[in-house]
Design an enzyme around this catalytic site. Sequence first.
Site, PDB file in Angstrom:
ATOM      1  N   TRP A 189       0.872  -1.306  -0.066  1.00  0.00           N
ATOM      2  CA  TRP A 189      -0.208   0.082   0.041  1.00  0.00           C
ATOM      3  C   TRP A 189       0.852   1.243   0.045  1.00  0.00           C
ATOM      4  O   TRP A 189       1.943   1.290   0.611  1.00  0.00           O
ATOM      5  CB  TRP A 189      -0.966   0.026   1.165  1.00  0.00           C
ATOM      6  CG  TRP A 189      -1.780   1.355   1.324  1.00  0.00           C
ATOM      7  CD1 TRP A 189      -2.699   1.779   0.559  1.00  0.00           C
ATOM      8  CD2 TRP A 189      -1.237   2.499   1.954  1.00  0.00           C
ATOM      9  NE1 TRP A 189      -3.058   2.832   0.848  1.00  0.00           N
ATOM     10  CE2 TRP A 189      -2.113   3.430   1.810  1.00  0.00           C
ATOM     11  CE3 TRP A 189      -0.273   2.829   3.043  1.00  0.00           C
ATOM     12  CZ2 TRP A 189      -2.226   4.861   2.435  1.00  0.00           C
ATOM     13  CZ3 TRP A 189      -0.312   3.806   3.324  1.00  0.00           C
ATOM     14  CH2 TRP A 189      -1.158   4.868   3.332  1.00  0.00           C
ATOM     15  N   GLU A 230      -3.117  -3.009  -2.622  1.00  0.00           N
ATOM     16  CA  GLU A 230      -4.293  -2.418  -1.880  1.00  0.00           C
ATOM     17  C   GLU A 230      -4.673  -1.036  -2.371  1.00  0.00           C
ATOM     18  O   GLU A 230      -3.545  -0.003  -2.526  1.00  0.00           O
ATOM     19  CB  GLU A 230      -3.950  -2.654  -0.432  1.00  0.00           C
ATOM     20  CG  GLU A 230      -4.902  -1.696   0.484  1.00  0.00           C
ATOM     21  CD  GLU A 230      -4.613  -1.693   1.971  1.00  0.00           C
ATOM     22  OE1 GLU A 230      -5.312  -1.192   2.774  1.00  0.00           O
ATOM     23  OE2 GLU A 230      -3.501  -2.160   2.395  1.00  0.00           O
ATOM     24  N   LYS A 232      -7.098   2.680  -2.279  1.00  0.00           N
ATOM     25  CA  LYS A 232      -7.683   3.520  -1.395  1.00  0.00           C
ATOM     26  C   LYS A 232      -8.329   4.658  -2.218  1.00  0.00           C
ATOM     27  O   LYS A 232      -7.838   5.168  -3.262  1.00  0.00           O
ATOM     28  CB  LYS A 232      -6.722   4.257  -0.493  1.00  0.00           C
ATOM     29  CG  LYS A 232      -7.459   4.807   0.851  1.00  0.00           C
ATOM     30  CD  LYS A 232      -6.287   5.212   1.963  1.00  0.00           C
ATOM     31  CE  LYS A 232      -7.133   5.641   2.950  1.00  0.00           C
ATOM     32  NZ  LYS A 232      -6.227   5.878   4.067  1.00  0.00           N
ATOM     33  N   ASP A 263      -9.991  -3.111   1.402  1.00  0.00           N
ATOM     34  CA  ASP A 263     -10.052  -2.444   2.754  1.00  0.00           C
ATOM     35  C   ASP A 263     -11.138  -1.878   3.233  1.00  0.00           C
ATOM     36  O   ASP A 263     -11.707  -0.998   2.121  1.00  0.00           O
ATOM     37  CB  ASP A 263      -8.755  -1.553   3.091  1.00  0.00           C
ATOM     38  CG  ASP A 263      -8.772  -1.179   4.406  1.00  0.00           C
ATOM     39  OD1 ASP A 263      -9.571  -0.736   5.025  1.00  0.00           O
ATOM     40  OD2 ASP A 263      -7.720  -1.193   4.886  1.00  0.00           O
ATOM     41  N   HIS A 266     -11.526   1.798   2.953  1.00  0.00           N
ATOM     42  CA  HIS A 266     -10.988   2.534   1.887  1.00  0.00           C
ATOM     43  C   HIS A 266     -11.832   2.918   0.518  1.00  0.00           C
ATOM     44  O   HIS A 266     -11.406   3.428  -0.506  1.00  0.00           O
ATOM     45  CB  HIS A 266      -9.560   1.643   1.259  1.00  0.00           C
ATOM     46  CG  HIS A 266      -8.685   1.817   2.012  1.00  0.00           C
ATOM     47  ND1 HIS A 266      -7.263   1.370   1.740  1.00  0.00           N
ATOM     48  CD2 HIS A 266      -8.317   2.428   3.404  1.00  0.00           C
ATOM     49  CE1 HIS A 266      -6.680   1.503   2.767  1.00  0.00           C
ATOM     50  NE2 HIS A 266      -7.329   1.854   3.873  1.00  0.00           N
ATOM     51  N   HIS A 290      -9.006  -6.559   4.578  1.00  0.00           N
ATOM     52  CA  HIS A 290      -8.747  -5.666   5.495  1.00  0.00           C
ATOM     53  C   HIS A 290     -10.140  -5.320   6.148  1.00  0.00           C
ATOM     54  O   HIS A 290     -10.603  -4.233   5.696  1.00  0.00           O
ATOM     55  CB  HIS A 290      -7.608  -4.568   5.232  1.00  0.00           C
ATOM     56  CG  HIS A 290      -6.096  -4.810   5.175  1.00  0.00           C
ATOM     57  ND1 HIS A 290      -5.289  -4.158   5.085  1.00  0.00           N
ATOM     58  CD2 HIS A 290      -5.673  -6.166   5.253  1.00  0.00           C
ATOM     59  CE1 HIS A 290      -3.910  -4.520   4.973  1.00  0.00           C
ATOM     60  NE2 HIS A 290      -4.226  -5.977   5.182  1.00  0.00           N
ATOM     61  N   ASP A 298     -12.872   9.063   8.282  1.00  0.00           N
ATOM     62  CA  ASP A 298     -11.808   8.098   9.309  1.00  0.00           C
ATOM     63  C   ASP A 298     -12.074   6.674   8.833  1.00  0.00           C
ATOM     64  O   ASP A 298     -13.273   6.290   9.355  1.00  0.00           O
ATOM     65  CB  ASP A 298     -11.537   8.538  10.391  1.00  0.00           C
ATOM     66  CG  ASP A 298     -10.422   7.763  10.917  1.00  0.00           C
ATOM     67  OD1 ASP A 298      -9.347   7.868  10.498  1.00  0.00           O
ATOM     68  OD2 ASP A 298     -10.463   6.973  12.058  1.00  0.00           O
ATOM     69  N   ASP A 300     -10.362   3.841  10.014  1.00  0.00           N
ATOM     70  CA  ASP A 300      -9.753   2.945  10.924  1.00  0.00           C
ATOM     71  C   ASP A 300     -10.190   2.891  12.522  1.00  0.00           C
ATOM     72  O   ASP A 300      -9.445   2.863  13.545  1.00  0.00           O
ATOM     73  CB  ASP A 300      -8.192   3.504  10.975  1.00  0.00           C
ATOM     74  CG  ASP A 300      -7.596   2.839   9.595  1.00  0.00           C
ATOM     75  OD1 ASP A 300      -7.777   2.014   9.016  1.00  0.00           O
ATOM     76  OD2 ASP A 300      -7.017   4.159   9.184  1.00  0.00           O
ATOM     77  N   ASP A 347      -7.218  -4.132  10.217  1.00  0.00           N
ATOM     78  CA  ASP A 347      -6.533  -2.841  10.066  1.00  0.00           C
ATOM     79  C   ASP A 347      -7.292  -1.740  10.635  1.00  0.00           C
ATOM     80  O   ASP A 347      -8.163  -1.074  10.096  1.00  0.00           O
ATOM     81  CB  ASP A 347      -6.417  -2.653   8.477  1.00  0.00           C
ATOM     82  CG  ASP A 347      -5.358  -1.481   8.097  1.00  0.00           C
ATOM     83  OD1 ASP A 347      -4.838  -0.882   9.072  1.00  0.00           O
ATOM     84  OD2 ASP A 347      -5.092  -1.346   7.054  1.00  0.00           O
TER      85      ASP A 347
END
Length: 439
Positions: A189, A230, A232, A263, A266, A290, A298, A300, A347
């Site tokens: 990534w 990966e 995003k 992810d 993402h 992920h 955000d 995560d 993640d």
Amino acid sequence: MPRSKSTTTPAFQLARERYAGLGVNVDRALNALAKIPISLHCWQGDDVGGFENSGNALAGGIAVTGNYPGKARTPDELRMDLEKALSLIPGKHRLNLHAMYGEFGGKRVDRDEIEVAHFKNWITWAKSNSLGLDFNPTCFAHPKASDGFTLSHRDKGIREFWIDHCRRSRDIGAAMGRALGTPCITNVWIPDGFKDTPADRQSPRERLAAALDEVFKKPLSPKHNLDAVEGKLFGIGAESYTVGSHEFYFGYAITRQKLLCLDAGHFHPTESIADKISSVLLYLPEILLHVSRGVRWDSDHVVTFTDDLQAIAREVIACCQNPTGSLGRNRRQDAGDTFHRVHLGLDYFDASINRIAAWVIGTRNLLRALLLALLEPPAISAAELAGDNTTRLALQEESKALPFGAVWDYYCESKGVPLGEAWLAEVKAYEKNVLRKRF
């Protein structure tokens, strides 16, 4: 209060009978779940700090908020914290390492100089704990990434630096897989992108494709290393244009037969990776997920038992069990045996709560969601095949009240981990006796 064993077993027997009446083999579901490893992310334990001691601050759109006491300061502390977390999670799992978590003996080792020797303690620890390892090059928090570009940089010298770093990361991943007897997924990534509208969107992507071809030029045995890429949607400082978008990496992964990493954080906030899984598996032999939780911009946050998480788990299991789909053509005995095509990792990073609890909450929730999917009554799919969408919807809703919690409790008990919220007392004791002394 935590449930005792004397109440868990009778509740499980009643649940098993209820599911059996709906055509669900609970024992088979539990056996399948036990074969599904989750790759825990090391960076939750120290707020994405790593052990380079280079003084470089986080960058590349990565930010950790909170200052909860007791974060890991050394590799030994991080390993100790991981052991505590894993002792509270049912099943056998994996660890996902970033390159900046090497042990460099206090020396300045630049990213294009990292070697297997810098991770020998991690390999020894993983072997002693019967864990597999996954790996990631660290293409952020470095002077050569200060302008937001790495593998797609217009400066050939900077591109070559990051190409060398990723090459070395693949070699390290292969060494991990060889030593541990299970393939290491080395996932690339990069943060590359523009804050504002670019004049040229194509050239950086051309440079990135060429750089990745150089990274992956050396053949490595899939028995030891699996390459993943990966994408995003955007990052902080790259809101207007991300070079490695989902479309870019989907095309790259298909044409080069690499794993595509999806992810959950993402994509657009209204977009779920659940609907992408069946499409991607038509064109790629294996994928990496992920699992994260996005909140507004955000991506995560600690994984919770949301509808989105349940949808992701449901699609993974449905694809594994579909006898007519691409996974079905490779179908073995049960969902766990076909799970070699779908690799699951976490993640996220939250420094506002106990970091060990964050690992435990997220991993147990993902496992719970997978169990719920494995316990889905077959009559739901049968109704769809019969064209009876009314029955399908009715059964989908009624299944939400089935006693899967009793099955989960039994699974935790059978794996020797605390039931219900009992694990929290162990984390609190560990915090008092260990984490609070890290000042």
